[in-house]
Design a protein around this motif. Structure first.
Motif, mmCIF file in Angstrom:
data_model
loop_
_atom_site.group_PDB
_atom_site.id
_atom_site.type_symbol
_atom_site.label_atom_id
_atom_site.label_comp_id
_atom_site.label_asym_id
_atom_site.label_seq_id
_atom_site.Cartn_x
_atom_site.Cartn_y
_atom_site.Cartn_z
ATOM 1 N N ASP A 1 26.230 42.874 32.393
ATOM 2 C CA ASP A 1 24.946 43.471 32.758
ATOM 3 C C ASP A 1 24.146 42.415 33.508
ATOM 4 N N GLY A 2 24.164 42.471 34.835
ATOM 5 C CA GLY A 2 23.528 41.435 35.640
ATOM 6 C C GLY A 2 22.233 41.868 36.284
ATOM 7 N N ASN A 3 21.585 40.929 36.958
ATOM 8 C CA ASN A 3 20.345 41.212 37.678
ATOM 9 C C ASN A 3 20.605 42.044 38.930
ATOM 10 N N LEU A 4 21.689 41.730 39.617
ATOM 11 C CA LEU A 4 22.018 42.399 40.871
ATOM 12 C C LEU A 4 22.958 43.579 40.673
ATOM 13 N N LEU A 5 23.933 43.427 39.773
ATOM 14 C CA LEU A 5 24.945 44.467 39.602
ATOM 15 C C LEU A 5 25.502 44.439 38.186
ATOM 16 N N ASN A 6 26.236 45.481 37.852
ATOM 17 C CA ASN A 6 26.925 45.583 36.561
ATOM 18 C C ASN A 6 28.419 45.668 36.802
ATOM 19 N N MET A 7 29.168 45.247 35.797
ATOM 20 C CA MET A 7 30.630 45.382 35.834
ATOM 21 C C MET A 7 31.021 46.289 34.675
ATOM 22 N N VAL A 8 31.786 47.336 34.962
ATOM 23 C CA VAL A 8 32.190 48.279 33.927
ATOM 24 C C VAL A 8 33.698 48.515 33.989
ATOM 25 N N ILE A 9 34.241 48.971 32.874
ATOM 26 C CA ILE A 9 35.619 49.462 32.832
ATOM 27 C C ILE A 9 35.518 50.976 32.676
ATOM 28 N N LEU A 10 36.076 51.700 33.635
ATOM 29 C CA LEU A 10 36.113 53.153 33.567
ATOM 30 C C LEU A 10 37.460 53.561 32.978
ATOM 31 N N ASN A 11 37.438 54.422 31.986
ATOM 32 C CA ASN A 11 38.659 54.994 31.415
ATOM 33 C C ASN A 11 38.833 56.371 32.042
ATOM 34 N N VAL A 12 39.803 56.465 32.953
ATOM 35 C CA VAL A 12 39.944 57.647 33.802
ATOM 36 C C VAL A 12 41.176 58.454 33.404
ATOM 37 N N LEU A 13 40.966 59.756 33.146
ATOM 38 C CA LEU A 13 42.055 60.677 32.825
ATOM 39 C C LEU A 13 42.580 61.283 34.124
ATOM 40 N N PHE A 14 43.872 61.029 34.406
ATOM 41 C CA PHE A 14 44.495 61.549 35.623
ATOM 42 C C PHE A 14 45.235 62.848 35.327
ATOM 43 N N ASP A 15 45.664 63.544 36.382
ATOM 44 C CA ASP A 15 46.282 64.864 36.205
ATOM 45 C C ASP A 15 47.638 64.807 35.503
ATOM 46 N N ASP A 16 48.205 63.604 35.345
ATOM 47 C CA ASP A 16 49.455 63.489 34.594
ATOM 48 C C ASP A 16 49.197 63.334 33.090
ATOM 49 N N GLY A 17 47.919 63.402 32.677
ATOM 50 C CA GLY A 17 47.548 63.307 31.272
ATOM 51 C C GLY A 17 47.352 61.888 30.759
ATOM 52 N N LYS A 18 47.538 60.894 31.624
ATOM 53 C CA LYS A 18 47.386 59.502 31.205
ATOM 54 C C LYS A 18 45.988 58.988 31.536
ATOM 55 N N VAL A 19 45.463 58.170 30.621
ATOM 56 C CA VAL A 19 44.179 57.511 30.846
ATOM 57 C C VAL A 19 44.466 56.101 31.336
ATOM 58 N N ARG A 20 43.865 55.768 32.460
ATOM 59 C CA ARG A 20 44.056 54.437 33.036
ATOM 60 C C ARG A 20 42.703 53.745 33.177
ATOM 61 N N LYS A 21 42.707 52.447 32.991
ATOM 62 C CA LYS A 21 41.483 51.652 33.113
ATOM 63 C C LYS A 21 41.284 51.265 34.573
ATOM 64 N N ARG A 22 40.036 51.375 35.032
ATOM 65 C CA ARG A 22 39.671 50.971 36.388
ATOM 66 C C ARG A 22 38.425 50.102 36.310
ATOM 67 N N GLU A 23 38.509 48.884 36.855
ATOM 68 C CA GLU A 23 37.349 48.002 36.911
ATOM 69 C C GLU A 23 36.448 48.475 38.043
ATOM 70 N N CYS A 24 35.152 48.470 37.786
ATOM 71 C CA CYS A 24 34.208 48.966 38.783
ATOM 72 C C CYS A 24 32.933 48.125 38.766
ATOM 73 N N VAL A 25 32.449 47.808 39.941
ATOM 74 C CA VAL A 25 31.158 47.139 40.099
ATOM 75 C C VAL A 25 30.130 48.219 40.411
ATOM 76 N N GLU A 26 29.072 48.259 39.603
ATOM 77 C CA GLU A 26 27.978 49.207 39.847
ATOM 78 C C GLU A 26 26.879 48.494 40.630
ATOM 79 N N HIS A 27 26.479 49.087 41.734
ATOM 80 C CA HIS A 27 25.537 48.468 42.673
ATOM 81 C C HIS A 27 24.372 49.430 42.906
#
Length: 195
Positions: free
Chosen positions: A32-58
């Motif tokens: 949780d930063g002053n300029l941006l945040n870093m998050v891990i998104l847990n994304v459910l894909f159409d094959d039924g698997k959840v995959r982690k995706r790193e994301c910078v929130e701006h």
């Protein structure tokens, strides 16, 4: 290649109907930063698997193409610690919470160049690096510029360049900032009122 008789847009609609849009199941804040945040998104894909995706929130930003009299463009030179060098860039800056991008553009133009624009036109918005960041920048064309104050941002120098100088700088690799390259190509492919 599209099947015979299909227009690209209708084909894209069919593809989107066949494939299910991935769904964000949860989001974990890891910075949780002053300029941006870093998050891990847990994304459910159409094959039924959840995959982690790193994301910078701006928070978003505005970039301005300042058209000067005589067909010149105002750029700013500033040191960028992330790449360890001075870069030539179009004036730009972060959108403050609840602020309209037009307000951001006018504020950043004034702070970084000392100019106010008589006319500010929104061109388009774009994502800078959508593979891992949600930063959205809105580009504006600033015309009818009037110098109303000095530069309030420290460490910035305004450099005015003509079309031929811009082309030479691009060819030489002297301009490396992506938003600036996009803005210069827009500038070179249209005529500002001042030209």
């Amino acid at each position: 290649m599209l099947p015979e008789g299909w227009e690209q847009q209708s084909w894209l609609r069919v593809v989107r109907k066949i494939t299910k849009k991935p769904q964000v199941e949860s989001k974990d804040l890891i910075y949780d930063g002053n300029l941006l945040n870093m998050v891990i998104l847990n994304v459910l894909f159409d094959d039924g698997k959840v995959r982690k995706r790193e994301c910078v929130e701006h928070p978003g930003a505005a970039v301005i193409i300042p058209c000067l009299q005589g067909g010149k463009l105002a750029l700013v030179e500033q040191y960028r610690p992330a790449v360890g060098k001075y870069l030539l860039e179009l004036p730009a800056g972060l959108q403050e919470a609840g602020e309209e991008t037009e307000v951001t553009a006018a504020r950043e133009l004034l702070e970084e160049t000392g100019y106010e624009a008589e006319k500010m036109t929104k061109i388009f918005s774009f994502y800078t690096t959508p593979g891992f960041c949600n930063e959205e920048i809105t580009m504006f064309l600033a015309e009818g510029l009037k110098k109303t104050q000095g530069i309030s941002e420290k460490g910035i120098r305004v450099i005015e360049m003509e079309a031929d100088e811009l082309k030479e700088a691009l060819s030489a690799g002297s301009i490396m900032d992506a938003k600036t390259i996009m803005g210069i190509f827009y500038f070179l492919n249209r005529s500002c009122e001042e030209k």
